[in-house]
Scaffold this active site. Structure first.
Site, mmCIF file in Angstrom:
data_model
loop_
_atom_site.group_PDB
_atom_site.id
_atom_site.type_symbol
_atom_site.label_atom_id
_atom_site.label_comp_id
_atom_site.label_asym_id
_atom_site.label_seq_id
_atom_site.Cartn_x
_atom_site.Cartn_y
_atom_site.Cartn_z
ATOM 1 N N ASN A 1 50.981 67.395 59.527
ATOM 2 C CA ASN A 1 51.698 68.320 60.414
ATOM 3 C C ASN A 1 51.929 69.715 59.810
ATOM 4 O OD1 ASN A 1 53.549 67.237 58.621
ATOM 5 N ND2 ASN A 1 55.209 67.160 60.110
ATOM 6 N N LYS B 1 45.920 65.025 47.685
ATOM 7 C CA LYS B 1 45.117 64.438 48.759
ATOM 8 C C LYS B 1 45.733 64.798 50.104
ATOM 9 C CE LYS B 1 45.229 60.556 50.926
ATOM 10 N NZ LYS B 1 44.900 61.110 52.241
ATOM 11 N N GLY C 1 54.889 61.490 54.371
ATOM 12 C CA GLY C 1 54.229 60.731 55.431
ATOM 13 C C GLY C 1 55.193 59.737 56.049
ATOM 14 N N SER C 2 54.636 58.685 56.600
ATOM 15 C CA SER C 2 55.453 57.745 57.372
ATOM 16 C C SER C 2 56.203 56.757 56.466
ATOM 17 C CB SER C 2 54.550 56.964 58.325
ATOM 18 O OG SER C 2 53.625 56.215 57.571
ATOM 19 N N VAL C 3 57.200 56.097 57.024
ATOM 20 C CA VAL C 3 57.988 55.114 56.267
ATOM 21 C C VAL C 3 57.113 53.942 55.794
ATOM 22 C CG1 VAL C 3 59.917 53.473 56.400
ATOM 23 C CG2 VAL C 3 60.163 55.775 57.339
ATOM 24 N N PRO C 4 56.263 53.347 56.672
ATOM 25 C CA PRO C 4 55.463 52.214 56.179
ATOM 26 C C PRO C 4 54.560 52.593 55.006
ATOM 27 C CG PRO C 4 55.363 52.329 58.574
ATOM 28 C CD PRO C 4 56.076 53.557 58.130
ATOM 29 N N THR C 5 53.932 53.772 55.066
ATOM 30 C CA THR C 5 53.070 54.173 53.944
ATOM 31 C C THR C 5 53.935 54.475 52.721
ATOM 32 O OG1 THR C 5 51.598 55.184 55.576
ATOM 33 C CG2 THR C 5 51.113 55.639 53.280
ATOM 34 N N GLU D 1 59.049 61.787 51.028
ATOM 35 C CA GLU D 1 59.492 62.603 52.180
ATOM 36 C C GLU D 1 58.966 61.916 53.422
ATOM 37 O OE1 GLU D 1 61.457 65.073 52.259
ATOM 38 O OE2 GLU D 1 61.507 65.846 50.225
ATOM 39 N N CYS E 1 58.898 66.165 61.047
ATOM 40 C CA CYS E 1 59.657 65.035 60.501
ATOM 41 C C CYS E 1 61.155 65.153 60.762
ATOM 42 C CB CYS E 1 59.405 64.940 59.007
ATOM 43 S SG CYS E 1 59.739 66.480 58.139
ATOM 44 N N GLU F 1 60.908 56.961 65.802
ATOM 45 C CA GLU F 1 60.304 58.290 65.689
ATOM 46 C C GLU F 1 59.078 58.354 66.605
ATOM 47 O OE1 GLU F 1 58.069 59.303 62.076
ATOM 48 O OE2 GLU F 1 59.159 61.206 62.012
ATOM 49 N N GLU G 1 62.432 68.272 47.961
ATOM 50 C CA GLU G 1 61.483 69.369 47.817
ATOM 51 C C GLU G 1 62.274 70.647 48.037
ATOM 52 O OE1 GLU G 1 58.075 67.961 50.365
ATOM 53 O OE2 GLU G 1 57.250 67.630 48.360
HETATM 54 N N1 LIG Z 1 60.095 64.173 55.245
HETATM 55 C C1 LIG Z 1 59.121 65.072 55.279
HETATM 56 O O1 LIG Z 1 59.170 66.094 54.618
HETATM 57 C C2 LIG Z 1 57.917 64.857 56.161
HETATM 58 C C3 LIG Z 1 57.067 65.936 56.414
HETATM 59 C C4 LIG Z 1 55.975 65.744 57.234
HETATM 60 C C5 LIG Z 1 55.719 64.499 57.807
HETATM 61 N N2 LIG Z 1 56.545 63.461 57.557
HETATM 62 C C6 LIG Z 1 56.310 62.148 58.193
HETATM 63 O O2 LIG Z 1 54.928 61.829 58.157
HETATM 64 C C7 LIG Z 1 54.569 61.010 59.261
HETATM 65 C C8 LIG Z 1 53.342 61.569 59.930
HETATM 66 O O3 LIG Z 1 52.358 61.820 59.006
HETATM 67 P P1 LIG Z 1 51.080 60.871 58.836
HETATM 68 O O4 LIG Z 1 50.725 60.226 60.131
HETATM 69 O O5 LIG Z 1 50.058 61.676 58.115
HETATM 70 O O6 LIG Z 1 51.663 59.732 57.864
HETATM 71 P P2 LIG Z 1 50.865 58.578 57.129
HETATM 72 O O7 LIG Z 1 51.865 57.801 56.372
HETATM 73 O O8 LIG Z 1 49.972 57.852 58.061
HETATM 74 O O9 LIG Z 1 49.885 59.345 56.125
HETATM 75 C C9 LIG Z 1 50.370 60.262 55.172
HETATM 76 C C10 LIG Z 1 49.367 60.374 54.047
HETATM 77 O O10 LIG Z 1 49.271 59.141 53.372
HETATM 78 C C11 LIG Z 1 47.913 58.743 53.275
HETATM 79 N N3 LIG Z 1 47.898 57.279 53.279
HETATM 80 C C12 LIG Z 1 47.827 56.452 54.350
HETATM 81 N N4 LIG Z 1 47.876 55.163 53.942
HETATM 82 C C13 LIG Z 1 47.984 55.184 52.587
HETATM 83 C C14 LIG Z 1 48.091 54.183 51.578
HETATM 84 N N5 LIG Z 1 48.081 52.883 51.883
HETATM 85 N N6 LIG Z 1 48.198 54.564 50.295
HETATM 86 C C15 LIG Z 1 48.232 55.873 49.948
HETATM 87 N N7 LIG Z 1 48.120 56.874 50.858
HETATM 88 C C16 LIG Z 1 48.004 56.528 52.165
HETATM 89 C C17 LIG Z 1 47.257 59.393 54.457
HETATM 90 O O11 LIG Z 1 45.854 59.505 54.279
HETATM 91 C C18 LIG Z 1 47.958 60.740 54.482
HETATM 92 O O12 LIG Z 1 47.407 61.615 53.537
HETATM 93 C C19 LIG Z 1 55.778 61.013 60.157
HETATM 94 O O13 LIG Z 1 56.502 59.816 60.017
HETATM 95 C C20 LIG Z 1 56.600 62.195 59.654
HETATM 96 O O14 LIG Z 1 57.961 62.106 59.935
HETATM 97 C C21 LIG Z 1 57.634 63.609 56.737
HETATM 98 N N1 LIG Z 2 59.620 72.903 58.303
HETATM 99 C C1 LIG Z 2 58.798 71.925 57.666
HETATM 100 C C2 LIG Z 2 59.310 70.547 57.826
HETATM 101 C C3 LIG Z 2 58.321 69.563 57.327
HETATM 102 C C4 LIG Z 2 58.452 68.296 58.084
HETATM 103 O O1 LIG Z 2 57.645 67.838 58.914
#
Ligand SMILES: NC(=O)c1ccc[n+]([C@@H]2O[C@H](COP(=O)([O-])OP(=O)(O)OC[C@H]3O[C@@H](n4cnc5c(N)ncnc54)[C@H](O)[C@@H]3O)[C@@H](O)[C@H]2O)c1
Ligand SMILES: NCCCC=O
Length: 424
Positions: free
Chosen positions: A87, A110, A162-166, A184, A218, A321, A398
């Site tokens: 994003n 990555k 990224g996401s909570v499960p990852t 994050e 996020c 979410e 961060e």
């Molecule tokens: N808190 C924050 O600052 C913040 C900022 C941006 C996005 N997010 C969260 O990210 C999510 C959306 O992003 P997304 O769909 O890219 O998330 P995602 O968890 O699917 O992927 C994030 C990253 O992890 C990698 N990845 C996927 N599976 C992996 C594994 N098993 N091992 C290691 N790496 C792996 C992906 O290739 C990608 O680079 C949302 O839940 C959003 O809230 C959080």
């Molecule tokens: N303003 C950047 C926030 C990042 C979360 O998705």
């Protein structure tokens, strides 16, 4: 100071190439050029900020009895891995690489496979700015590449967005090597609008909290709690504004909403809206596929931004979410009630409150279970302020000075000036 100079030069190059980088980010992600410009501005500010801190890193000197003393050294961790979401591709890479490099680490980054482009430009910029080869590296790939990096024995730290499960998987992998992680993760943040708010401000705040980057943010305040006596007026004003959001080619100046990231994400958002209707929520506007007139955009993943009314706390659209342009509006009556409902979430990334009552504003944020709280604004990201979550939204931070601590380790040196007093 040497690190500082490299970061400052990288920031200068980003500033100089900002229009080109913003254009590439729009192509990379689909967000409007207007927003991409802001992301690039935040990115060079991040590097400048950490350039400023790089030269000031120092330890402590501690006096001990008998003339002995100790001191601490703040040392780098080594090779840090950054794994990013799609994003905010360029900005997330700067939020991680800025403090990592300022603290003396190397980074292997990555990006998400959905947005592979702009971080490569960042790597080129670091080299041009004088970073030695191999200091900042980009590895492209998806989950298996992320896993390979997370398990790699030479990696000292993982910073993941990224996401909570990852995030949970990353933590598990890191635990095998006893590696520190910054996580994050996602959110379902509350935005609380009290009836004494400046209504226009509150409506604008709710728009900022829900519709940037096609709602794929996020920290979005997607659970909008509105005090019952202004619910109708607030909802009317929000709906009026949402209907006016200009959707279309994200490279055009007046566009404010481009396409979502991909087809599965679009389908997922529609499934949430369908589920919301089945559970009794009312679509007040949007939530439909949007087909732009421009032929070349017809296959794009567009939708109309959506506002849901008649929401209840136990609905899926309110609990989970969505990561799309969908705002859920929920009425409330008292401060005590809304605090309990706002905190009733497994997430804790962000929260917002709109009120003219200064005491209430601070009282409410003190009780909110969220790492990033906004008073009378939402979704601003000054690099000076630490950003990160409570509960399942992750840990570590961060931005801000504190992030240096997450990219360094403390060595303590104890110096004896007298004789060793052996007990043997
Ligand atoms: N808190 C924050 O600052 C913040 C900022 C941006 C996005 N997010 C969260 O990210 C999510 C959306 O992003 P997304 O769909 O890219 O998330 P995602 O968890 O699917 O992927 C994030 C990253 O992890 C990698 N990845 C996927 N599976 C992996 C594994 N098993 N091992 C290691 N790496 C792996 C992906 O290739 C990608 O680079 C949302 O839940 C959003 O809230 C959080
Ligand atoms: N303003 C950047 C926030 C990042 C979360 O998705």
């Amino acid at each position: 100071m040497e690190r500082s100079r490299v970061l400052l030069e990288a920031a200068r190059i980003i500033r100089e190439r900002s229009e080109e980088l913003a254009t590439m980010e729009t192509i990379n992600n689909g967000k409007s050029i207007f927003e991409a410009r802001v992301d690039i501005e935040i990115s060079w500010q991040t590097l400048e900020y950490y350039a400023g801190l790089a030269g000031s890193m120092a330890g402590q000197h501690v006096q001990l009895p008998g003339g002995s003393f100790g001191y601490t050294r703040r040392e780098p961790l080594g090779v840090c891995v950054g794994i990013g979401a799609w994003n905010y591709p360029f900005q997330i890479a700067c939020w991680k690489s800025g403090p990592a490099l300022a603290s003396g680490n190397a980074m292997v980054y990555k990006p998400s496979p959905f947005t592979p482009i702009t971080v490569v430009l960042l790597a080129e910029i670091f080299r041009e700015a004088g970073a030695p080869p191999g200091l900042f590296n980009v590895v492209q790939g998806g989950a298996s590449t992320g896993e390979f990096l997370s398990k790699h024995p030479d990696v000292a730290k993982i910073s993941f967005t990224g996401s909570v499960p990852t995030g949970s998987k990353i933590m598990e992998m890191a635990s095998k090597g006893i590696k520190p992680v910054t996580l994050e993760l996602g959110g379902k943040s509350p935005l609380i609008i009290f009836s004494d708010s400046d209504l226009e401000n509150a409506v604008n705040g709710a728009m900022m909290a829900n519709f940037l980057t096609q709602g794929q943010v996020c920290c979005n305040g997607t659970r909008v709690f509105v005090q019952s006596n202004i619910l109708q007026k607030f909802t009317e004003e929000v709906v009026k504004k949402v209907k006016k959001i200009k959707i279309g080619d994200p490279l055009l100046e007046d566009t404010r909403m481009g396409p979502l990231i991909n087809r599965p994400q679009l389908e997922k958002v529609f499934a949430f809206i369908k589920g919301a209707k089945e559970q009794g929520a009312k679509v007040l506007t949007g939530g439909e596929p949007y087909i732009p007139e421009d032929q070349k955009l017809k296959a794009g993943f567009y939708m109309t931004p959506c506002v849901l009314g008649d929401c209840k706390d136990d609905m899926t659209c309110v609990k989970e979410e969505i990561f799309g342009p969908v705002m859920s509006i929920l009425p409330f009556d008292t401060e005590e009630e809304v605090l309990e409902r706002a905190n009733n979430s497994t997430y804790g990334l962000a929260a917002g409150v709109f009120t003219r009552d200064i005491q209430r504003a601070h009282r409410v944020v003190a009780s909110l279970q969220a790492g990033m709280c906004f008073i009378n604004n939402y979704n601003v990201s000054p690099v000076e302020l630490p950003f990160g979550g409570y509960k399942k939204s992750g840990f570590g931070r961060e931005n801000g000075q504190v992030t240096i601590e997450y990219y360094s380790q403390l060595k303590t040196v104890c110096v004896e000036m007298g004789k060793v007093e052996s007990v043997f």
